[in-house]
Design a protein around this motif. Structure first.
Motif, PDB file in Angstrom:
ATOM      1  N   VAL A   4       0.847  -1.186   0.000  1.00 41.75           N
ATOM      2  CA  VAL A   4       0.000   0.000   0.000  1.00 41.75           C
ATOM      3  C   VAL A   4       0.890   1.246   0.000  1.00 41.75           C
ATOM      4  N   PHE A   5       0.531   2.228  -0.809  1.00 41.30           N
ATOM      5  CA  PHE A   5       1.307   3.463  -0.917  1.00 41.30           C
ATOM      6  C   PHE A   5       0.486   4.623  -0.365  1.00 41.30           C
ATOM      7  N   ILE A   6       1.044   5.330   0.619  1.00 35.44           N
ATOM      8  CA  ILE A   6       0.349   6.434   1.289  1.00 35.44           C
ATOM      9  C   ILE A   6       1.322   7.596   1.442  1.00 35.44           C
ATOM     10  N   SER A   7       0.853   8.797   1.158  1.00 38.87           N
ATOM     11  CA  SER A   7       1.711   9.982   1.205  1.00 38.87           C
ATOM     12  C   SER A   7       2.160  10.318   2.627  1.00 38.87           C
ATOM     13  N   ARG A   8       3.408  10.807   2.734  1.00 38.83           N
ATOM     14  CA  ARG A   8       3.927  11.329   3.995  1.00 38.83           C
ATOM     15  C   ARG A   8       4.106  12.843   3.895  1.00 38.83           C
ATOM     16  N   ASP A   9       3.572  13.447   2.839  1.00 33.62           N
ATOM     17  CA  ASP A   9       3.618  14.892   2.652  1.00 33.62           C
ATOM     18  C   ASP A   9       2.900  15.597   3.814  1.00 33.62           C
ATOM     19  N   ALA A  26      -1.752  -2.245  10.755  1.00 37.65           N
ATOM     20  CA  ALA A  26      -2.462  -3.131  11.686  1.00 37.65           C
ATOM     21  C   ALA A  26      -3.239  -4.216  10.953  1.00 37.65           C
ATOM     22  N   ALA A  27      -3.630  -3.938   9.707  1.00 37.64           N
ATOM     23  CA  ALA A  27      -4.365  -4.921   8.907  1.00 37.64           C
ATOM     24  C   ALA A  27      -3.430  -5.891   8.193  1.00 37.64           C
ATOM     25  N   GLY A  28      -2.124  -5.776   8.439  1.00 44.02           N
ATOM     26  CA  GLY A  28      -1.166  -6.717   7.873  1.00 44.02           C
ATOM     27  C   GLY A  28      -0.601  -6.312   6.526  1.00 44.02           C
ATOM     28  N   CYS A  29      -0.745  -5.059   6.147  1.00 43.17           N
ATOM     29  CA  CYS A  29      -0.248  -4.593   4.849  1.00 43.17           C
ATOM     30  C   CYS A  29       1.175  -4.038   4.965  1.00 43.17           C
ATOM     31  N   GLU A  30       1.910  -4.094   3.868  1.00 42.06           N
ATOM     32  CA  GLU A  30       3.199  -3.418   3.785  1.00 42.06           C
ATOM     33  C   GLU A  30       2.930  -2.000   3.282  1.00 42.06           C
ATOM     34  N   VAL A  31       3.254  -1.014   4.087  1.00 49.22           N
ATOM     35  CA  VAL A  31       2.962   0.377   3.749  1.00 49.22           C
ATOM     36  C   VAL A  31       4.235   1.088   3.320  1.00 49.22           C
ATOM     37  N   GLY A  38      -0.380  15.465  -5.436  1.00 46.68           N
ATOM     38  CA  GLY A  38      -0.597  16.886  -5.682  1.00 46.68           C
ATOM     39  C   GLY A  38      -2.033  17.341  -5.779  1.00 46.68           C
ATOM     40  N   LEU A  39      -3.008  16.446  -5.623  1.00 44.78           N
ATOM     41  CA  LEU A  39      -4.416  16.833  -5.611  1.00 44.78           C
ATOM     42  C   LEU A  39      -4.938  16.593  -4.196  1.00 44.78           C
ATOM     43  N   PHE A  40      -5.085  17.675  -3.436  1.00 47.91           N
ATOM     44  CA  PHE A  40      -5.352  17.521  -2.011  1.00 47.91           C
ATOM     45  C   PHE A  40      -6.789  17.138  -1.697  1.00 47.91           C
ATOM     46  N   SER A  41      -7.693  17.300  -2.651  1.00 44.24           N
ATOM     47  CA  SER A  41      -9.076  16.904  -2.401  1.00 44.24           C
ATOM     48  C   SER A  41      -9.249  15.398  -2.322  1.00 44.24           C
ATOM     49  N   ILE A  42      -8.244  14.625  -2.762  1.00 42.93           N
ATOM     50  CA  ILE A  42      -8.348  13.158  -2.662  1.00 42.93           C
ATOM     51  C   ILE A  42      -7.417  12.610  -1.572  1.00 42.93           C
ATOM     52  N   GLU A  43      -6.817  13.494  -0.778  1.00 42.96           N
ATOM     53  CA  GLU A  43      -5.982  13.057   0.331  1.00 42.96           C
ATOM     54  C   GLU A  43      -6.817  12.870   1.596  1.00 42.96           C
ATOM     55  N   PRO A  44      -6.495  11.903   2.459  1.00 50.22           N
ATOM     56  CA  PRO A  44      -5.453  10.902   2.313  1.00 50.22           C
ATOM     57  C   PRO A  44      -5.740   9.926   1.165  1.00 50.22           C
ATOM     58  N   LEU A  45      -4.798   9.810   0.280  1.00 47.19           N
ATOM     59  CA  LEU A  45      -4.892   8.915  -0.870  1.00 47.19           C
ATOM     60  C   LEU A  45      -4.185   7.611  -0.548  1.00 47.19           C
ATOM     61  N   VAL A  46      -4.847   6.501  -0.841  1.00 42.21           N
ATOM     62  CA  VAL A  46      -4.261   5.171  -0.662  1.00 42.21           C
ATOM     63  C   VAL A  46      -4.211   4.506  -2.023  1.00 42.21           C
ATOM     64  N   GLU A  47      -3.055   3.949  -2.373  1.00 47.03           N
ATOM     65  CA  GLU A  47      -2.914   3.216  -3.633  1.00 47.03           C
ATOM     66  C   GLU A  47      -2.496   1.776  -3.340  1.00 47.03           C
ATOM     67  N   LEU A  48      -3.250   0.853  -3.882  1.00 49.82           N
ATOM     68  CA  LEU A  48      -2.985  -0.571  -3.694  1.00 49.82           C
ATOM     69  C   LEU A  48      -2.296  -1.135  -4.935  1.00 49.82           C
ATOM     70  N   GLU A  49      -1.210  -1.859  -4.713  1.00 55.82           N
ATOM     71  CA  GLU A  49      -0.516  -2.498  -5.821  1.00 55.82           C
ATOM     72  C   GLU A  49      -1.349  -3.677  -6.323  1.00 55.82           C
ATOM     73  N   SER A  50      -1.516  -3.742  -7.649  1.00 58.54           N
ATOM     74  CA  SER A  50      -2.298  -4.830  -8.243  1.00 58.54           C
ATOM     75  C   SER A  50      -1.735  -5.144  -9.627  1.00 58.54           C
ATOM     76  N   ALA A  67     -12.884  -1.903   3.459  1.00 62.16           N
ATOM     77  CA  ALA A  67     -13.551  -1.604   2.185  1.00 62.16           C
ATOM     78  C   ALA A  67     -12.551  -1.334   1.073  1.00 62.16           C
ATOM     79  N   VAL A  68     -11.409  -0.736   1.420  1.00 59.71           N
ATOM     80  CA  VAL A  68     -10.378  -0.496   0.404  1.00 59.71           C
ATOM     81  C   VAL A  68      -9.749  -1.823  -0.014  1.00 59.71           C
ATOM     82  N   LEU A  69      -9.459  -2.669   0.945  1.00 58.93           N
ATOM     83  CA  LEU A  69      -8.787  -3.928   0.636  1.00 58.93           C
ATOM     84  C   LEU A  69      -9.663  -4.880  -0.178  1.00 58.93           C
ATOM     85  N   ASP A  70     -10.992  -4.841   0.033  1.00 58.01           N
ATOM     86  CA  ASP A  70     -11.844  -5.727  -0.773  1.00 58.01           C
ATOM     87  C   ASP A  70     -12.388  -5.036  -2.029  1.00 58.01           C
TER      88      ASP A  70
END
Length: 525
Positions: A4-9, A26-31, A38-50, A67-70
């Protein structure tokens, strides 16, 4: 394990990104913590590798992990780079922001890092300077002075020591590109500074960062330590500024680095000849230096192919204020101001009509929608009485009082003046007093209360800034214009010289805000 990719900005963290990251751990993901897209209206943004690539969800809260994971979360965005806000951006400078771990050397190299430095060190210094000249790169924070010409001056100077100084004192309201890049892709800035050092023969460099940017300061220091062996023999360090706006001016910044009070120096001599500690010095801001690796890696022609007129390459535009899609949008020069505000920014967040936009920070001019045809270009804005500056655009809807905004410009200058020259030090204070009298007279003469001024304020303003009884609104405005001209042409630096821009543009484009509205006509019987 799901990656999972999450901004630290800093902006993402302010919106809850750290809590979201902890929930995914805590859900067992590698973060993996990245910079912001750069688009703050969608932050916090989470990106899942697939298998389809990185799939984005945003904004997301800690309770949304399942809900994000499923894949059932309502804010599923798909591949973020295909969203309209990102799809048409030529990301030369911010290509890695949001994609990589900012402090991972392997990530940086995998995504094209150090190619510019390798190309530069394979050439003679003059060839590197010639490439920067050919690219058309201009300063990305002030009057747009050609970067290659500045470098040529330092290269030609004879001295035992030369310095590279990065101006990261990002003090303009509504700007955040420097912070985003330092927090999201610090090696890009370091690489640009190392290329500059090779080009002019400098051995040491400083990054001057305002103290209000603790994330950027810690990230840059960690990055410098991690890559010191790669940029050697060039060495680099961070210096913290105390937050004085005037230290964004290059000579005041040099005084601050030297341990002195930040005050503007008279020019000449130019810093390129006698700069830091009296030695030849390249001073560029973050965006100028961060553009250099692309130019050396991809070629000056590739950079110069984008742009408009004498404004070549891309500009990271920062949209803020009352705007629906606030954030950073890297775009080639030439896009119109209207397209930036309405198409990219989506108009106002309030849904009310746009009344004004300020371009270039707190000392930039205000433009009404009637000026939205202006191309985003140094010369076009200068001809219209404005400046691009650091490319911050602040949007205001039809509730804004432009007289208040003009007063703010004068008050800002009075608070931030270094005090060295009279037009700025005294002129800004007199400007505040004139504006208060204009606003008070407007309320006194108005046939109906002005909701922008609390009841009783007019009397208080008059008692503090008394004016001759015979001076009317027109005379006060004429006096304000005269004062603005004195500041514009008599100030030692751009702080006093640019303060008239918002004042005069407010007077020119919104004159109705400086006088009482005409009495409503009685309806015919």
């Amino acid at each position: 394990m799901t990656r999972v990719f999450i901004s630290r900005d800093m902006a993402s963290v302010a919106l809850g990104a750290d809590d979201v990251a902890r929930a995914f751990v805590a859900a067992g993901c590698e973060v993996i913590r990245t910079g912001s897209r750069g688009l703050f209206s969608i932050e916090p943004l989470v990106e899942l590798e697939s298998e389809e690539g990185r799939i984005g969800y945003g904004p997301v809260g800690p309770a949304d992990v399942a809900a994000v994971l499923d894949g059932s979360h309502a804010n599923r965005l798909g591949r973020v780079e295909t969203l309209p806000f990102f799809a048409n951006q030529p990301r030369f400078t911010f290509a890695r922001c949001g994609l990589t771990d900012p402090l991972s050397l392997s990530d940086y190299a995998t995504h094209g890092g150090w190619k510019g430095l390798e190309a530069a060190r394979a050439r003679a210094p003059q060839q590197v300077v010639d490439a920067v000249k050919a690219s058309g790169l201009r300063g990305r924070g002030g009057a747009g002075f050609p970067t290659g010409i500045k470098w040529q001056t330092v290269l030609d100077a004879s001295s035992l020591a030369k310095f590279i100084v990065c101006n990261a004192d990002e003090g303009d309201s509504g700007t955040f590109a420097d912070r985003m890049l330092m927090e999201g892709d610090p090696y890009c800035l370091i690489e640009g500074m190392a290329i500059a050092a090779h080009a002019v023969g400098a051995g040491h460099g400083y990054i001057y960062i305002r103290s209000e940017y603790p994330f950027a300061i810690s990230t840059m220091r960690a990055a410098i330590d991690a890559c010191a062996h790669l940029i050697a023999p060039f060495t680099l360090e961070v210096r913290e500024g105390a937050g004085a706006y005037v230290c964004g001016e290059e000579t005041a910044l040099l005084d601050s680095i030297e341990g002195k009070r930040g005050q503007v120096r008279a020019k000449p001599p130019l810093p390129a000849l006698q700069g830091l500690f009296g030695q030849p010095t390249v001073i560029n801001n973050v965006l100028s230096l961060a553009a250099v690796p692309f130019i050396l890696a991809e070629g000056a022609e590739a950079y110069a192919a984008v742009g408009f007129g004498r404004s070549r390459g891309t500009m990271p535009v920062q949209l803020a204020g009352n705007v629906r899609h606030g954030g950073l949008y890297e775009v080639g020069f030439g896009i119109t101001l209207g397209d930036l505000v309405n198409e990219v920014g989506g108009g106002t967040a309030s849904g009310s009509p746009v009344r004004a936009v300020q371009v270039g920070g707190p000392l930039g001019a205000y433009f009404p929608p009637g000026m939205f045809h202006l191309p985003f270009d140094y010369e076009a804005f200068a001809e219209a009485g404005g400046l691009i500056g650091h490319a911050g655009i602040t949007v205001f809807d039809d509730s804004v009082d432009m007289a208040h905004m003009a007063r703010f410009a004068m008050e800002f200058c009075a608070a931030e003046s270094c005090g060295k020259c009279t037009p700025c030090r005294i002129g800004s204070t007199r400007g505040v007093e004139i504006m208060e009298r204009i606003m008070a007279r407007r309320e006194q003469d108005s046939p109906r209360p002005d909701p922008a001024i609390p009841a009783g304020l007019a009397k208080a303003l008059y008692s503090r800034s008394p004016a001759p009884a015979q001076r009317g609104a027109e005379q006060e405005i004429a006096l304000l214009r005269d004062l603005a001209d004195t500041m514009k042409y008599g100030s030692l630096c751009a702080l006093g010289g640019f303060t008239p821009y918002p004042v005069l543009s407010a007077l020119d484009y919104f004159p109705e805000d400086f006088v009482a509205p005409a009495p409503a006509k009685e309806a015919a019987e």
